[in-house]
Design a protein around this motif. Structure first.
Motif, mmCIF file in Angstrom:
data_model
loop_
_atom_site.group_PDB
_atom_site.id
_atom_site.type_symbol
_atom_site.label_atom_id
_atom_site.label_comp_id
_atom_site.label_asym_id
_atom_site.label_seq_id
_atom_site.Cartn_x
_atom_site.Cartn_y
_atom_site.Cartn_z
ATOM 1 N N SER A 128 0.816 -1.214 0.000
ATOM 2 C CA SER A 128 0.000 0.000 0.000
ATOM 3 C C SER A 128 0.848 1.262 0.000
ATOM 4 C CB SER A 128 -0.903 0.007 1.229
ATOM 5 O OG SER A 128 -0.117 0.085 2.403
ATOM 6 N N ASP A 129 2.146 1.104 0.033
ATOM 7 C CA ASP A 129 3.105 2.210 0.166
ATOM 8 C C ASP A 129 2.978 2.933 1.508
ATOM 9 O OD1 ASP A 129 3.070 3.335 -3.336
ATOM 10 O OD2 ASP A 129 3.989 1.607 -2.341
ATOM 11 N N ALA A 130 2.205 2.351 2.415
ATOM 12 C CA ALA A 130 1.976 3.031 3.693
ATOM 13 C C ALA A 130 3.102 2.804 4.683
ATOM 14 C CB ALA A 130 0.656 2.562 4.295
ATOM 15 N N SER A 131 3.873 1.753 4.481
ATOM 16 C CA SER A 131 4.960 1.484 5.407
ATOM 17 C C SER A 131 6.208 1.055 4.645
ATOM 18 C CB SER A 131 4.565 0.409 6.412
ATOM 19 O OG SER A 131 4.337 -0.818 5.762
ATOM 20 N N SER A 132 7.330 1.215 5.309
ATOM 21 C CA SER A 132 8.600 0.854 4.697
ATOM 22 C C SER A 132 9.575 0.463 5.789
ATOM 23 C CB SER A 132 9.156 2.028 3.882
ATOM 24 O OG SER A 132 9.426 3.132 4.722
ATOM 25 N N TRP A 133 10.651 -0.128 5.372
ATOM 26 C CA TRP A 133 11.715 -0.488 6.309
ATOM 27 C C TRP A 133 13.026 -0.450 5.567
ATOM 28 C CZ3 TRP A 133 15.655 -3.963 6.792
ATOM 29 C CH2 TRP A 133 16.231 -4.074 8.056
ATOM 30 N N SER A 134 14.067 0.040 6.233
ATOM 31 C CA SER A 134 15.411 0.049 5.650
ATOM 32 C C SER A 134 16.405 -0.445 6.684
ATOM 33 C CB SER A 134 15.805 1.465 5.206
ATOM 34 O OG SER A 134 14.989 1.916 4.165
ATOM 35 N N ALA A 135 17.396 -1.167 6.220
ATOM 36 C CA ALA A 135 18.478 -1.593 7.105
ATOM 37 C C ALA A 135 19.271 -0.372 7.557
ATOM 38 C CB ALA A 135 19.389 -2.565 6.359
ATOM 39 N N ALA A 176 12.717 -8.354 -5.021
ATOM 40 C CA ALA A 176 11.697 -9.325 -4.666
ATOM 41 C C ALA A 176 10.349 -8.638 -4.546
ATOM 42 C CB ALA A 176 12.049 -10.027 -3.354
ATOM 43 N N ALA A 177 9.290 -9.394 -4.738
ATOM 44 C CA ALA A 177 7.938 -8.828 -4.655
ATOM 45 C C ALA A 177 6.991 -9.844 -4.049
ATOM 46 C CB ALA A 177 7.459 -8.406 -6.042
ATOM 47 N N GLU A 178 5.988 -9.364 -3.343
ATOM 48 C CA GLU A 178 5.000 -10.231 -2.708
ATOM 49 C C GLU A 178 3.642 -9.549 -2.747
ATOM 50 O OE1 GLU A 178 5.282 -13.238 -1.873
ATOM 51 O OE2 GLU A 178 3.366 -13.546 -0.830
ATOM 52 N N TYR A 179 2.654 -10.262 -3.276
ATOM 53 C CA TYR A 179 1.296 -9.720 -3.402
ATOM 54 C C TYR A 179 0.709 -9.404 -2.032
ATOM 55 C CZ TYR A 179 -3.599 -9.372 -4.794
ATOM 56 O OH TYR A 179 -4.882 -8.936 -5.010
ATOM 57 N N LEU A 180 0.240 -8.172 -1.871
ATOM 58 C CA LEU A 180 -0.386 -7.690 -0.635
ATOM 59 C C LEU A 180 0.559 -7.834 0.566
ATOM 60 C CD1 LEU A 180 -4.069 -8.937 -1.027
ATOM 61 C CD2 LEU A 180 -3.103 -6.699 -1.591
ATOM 62 N N GLY A 181 1.835 -7.758 0.287
ATOM 63 C CA GLY A 181 2.814 -7.950 1.357
ATOM 64 C C GLY A 181 3.092 -6.689 2.167
ATOM 65 N N GLY A 182 3.746 -6.897 3.292
ATOM 66 C CA GLY A 182 4.174 -5.801 4.132
ATOM 67 C C GLY A 182 5.676 -5.812 4.285
ATOM 68 N N CYS A 183 6.162 -4.995 5.182
ATOM 69 C CA CYS A 183 7.601 -4.888 5.410
ATOM 70 C C CYS A 183 7.891 -5.116 6.877
ATOM 71 C CB CYS A 183 8.107 -3.503 4.984
ATOM 72 S SG CYS A 183 7.957 -3.176 3.226
ATOM 73 N N ARG A 184 8.194 -6.337 7.218
ATOM 74 C CA ARG A 184 8.551 -6.620 8.592
ATOM 75 C C ARG A 184 10.007 -6.257 8.831
ATOM 76 N NH1 ARG A 184 7.295 -12.261 10.802
ATOM 77 N NH2 ARG A 184 7.991 -13.091 8.775
ATOM 78 N N ARG A 185 10.329 -6.033 10.079
ATOM 79 C CA ARG A 185 11.685 -5.646 10.447
ATOM 80 C C ARG A 185 12.672 -6.705 9.985
ATOM 81 N NH1 ARG A 185 15.290 -5.968 14.832
ATOM 82 N NH2 ARG A 185 16.303 -3.972 15.331
ATOM 83 N N GLY A 186 13.683 -6.273 9.293
ATOM 84 C CA GLY A 186 14.681 -7.208 8.790
ATOM 85 C C GLY A 186 14.335 -7.820 7.445
ATOM 86 N N ILE A 187 13.121 -7.632 6.980
ATOM 87 C CA ILE A 187 12.611 -8.165 5.713
ATOM 88 C C ILE A 187 12.941 -9.665 5.597
ATOM 89 C CG2 ILE A 187 12.237 -7.611 3.293
ATOM 90 C CD1 ILE A 187 14.056 -5.227 3.553
ATOM 91 N N PRO A 188 12.265 -10.502 6.347
ATOM 92 C CA PRO A 188 12.512 -11.945 6.239
ATOM 93 C C PRO A 188 12.332 -12.433 4.800
ATOM 94 C CG PRO A 188 11.106 -11.465 8.108
ATOM 95 C CD PRO A 188 11.215 -10.195 7.320
ATOM 96 N N GLU A 189 13.278 -13.214 4.311
ATOM 97 C CA GLU A 189 13.202 -13.692 2.932
ATOM 98 C C GLU A 189 11.943 -14.489 2.685
ATOM 99 O OE1 GLU A 189 17.991 -14.423 2.321
ATOM 100 O OE2 GLU A 189 16.547 -15.595 1.180
#
Length: 126
Positions: A54-61, A97-110
Motif C-alpha cells: 500500500s506504500d503506507a509502510s517501509s523499512w530500511s536496514a 523481490a515482490a510479494e502480493y499484498l505484502g508488508g515490510c517486517r523488520r529485517g525483511i525476512p526472505e
C-alpha cells in the motif's frame, strides 16, 4: 511467466551513486510489497529496503538509511533502488523481490517474498 529481472549493476568508485532497476513481467507490481536484498561474498543474504504493497509502510536496514531509497516506477512494472555514497562494503549481488499484498517486517525476512530476480552485481572499489 512470472519474472523479475534486475539491471543497473556496475563497478563504481567509493562515493559514487548508482540506480538499480527491477522489471516485472507476467504480473504487475501494483498491490505488491517490493524489496531489495543483497548478498556479499561469504555472507548471508540480507534485507536492504522494503516498501509495502500500500506504500503506507517501509523499512530500511541501518546501513541503507540516508543512502539507499526504494521506489516504484511510474508504470506498474518497475521498481528501483537508488544508492548514494557507495562504500566498498556495499559490494554485493543485489536482488529484487515482490510479494502480493505484502508488508515490510523488520529485517525483511526472505520467506515473506515469493517472487525473486536473479540479481545484479554491484562492486565498489577504488
Amino acid at each position: 511467466q512470472v519474472q523479475l529481472v534486475e539491471s543497473g549493476g556496475d563497478s563504481v568508485q567509493p562515493g559514487d551513486s548508482l540506480r538499480l532497476s527491477c522489471a516485472a513481467s507476467g504480473f504487475s507490481l501494483k498491490q505488491h510489497a517490493i524489496a531489495w536484498f543483497r548478498q556479499a561474498p561469504g555472507k548471508e543474504r540480507e534485507g536492504v529496503a522494503c516498501l509495502s504493497s500500500s506504500d503506507a509502510s517501509s523499512w530500511s536496514a541501518g546501513f541503507a538509511k540516508g543512502r539507499f531509497t526504494v521506489s516504484r516506477g511510474s508504470g506498474e512494472n518497475t521498481m528501483f533502488l537508488q544508492m548514494t555514497r557507495l562504500r566498498p562494503d556495499d559490494t554485493a549481488r543485489y536482488y529484487c523481490a515482490a510479494e502480493y499484498l505484502g508488508g515490510c517486517r523488520r529485517g525483511i525476512p526472505e520467506g515473506d517474498f515469493d517472487n525473486w530476480g536473479q540479481g545484479t552485481q554491484v562492486t565498489v572499489s577504488s
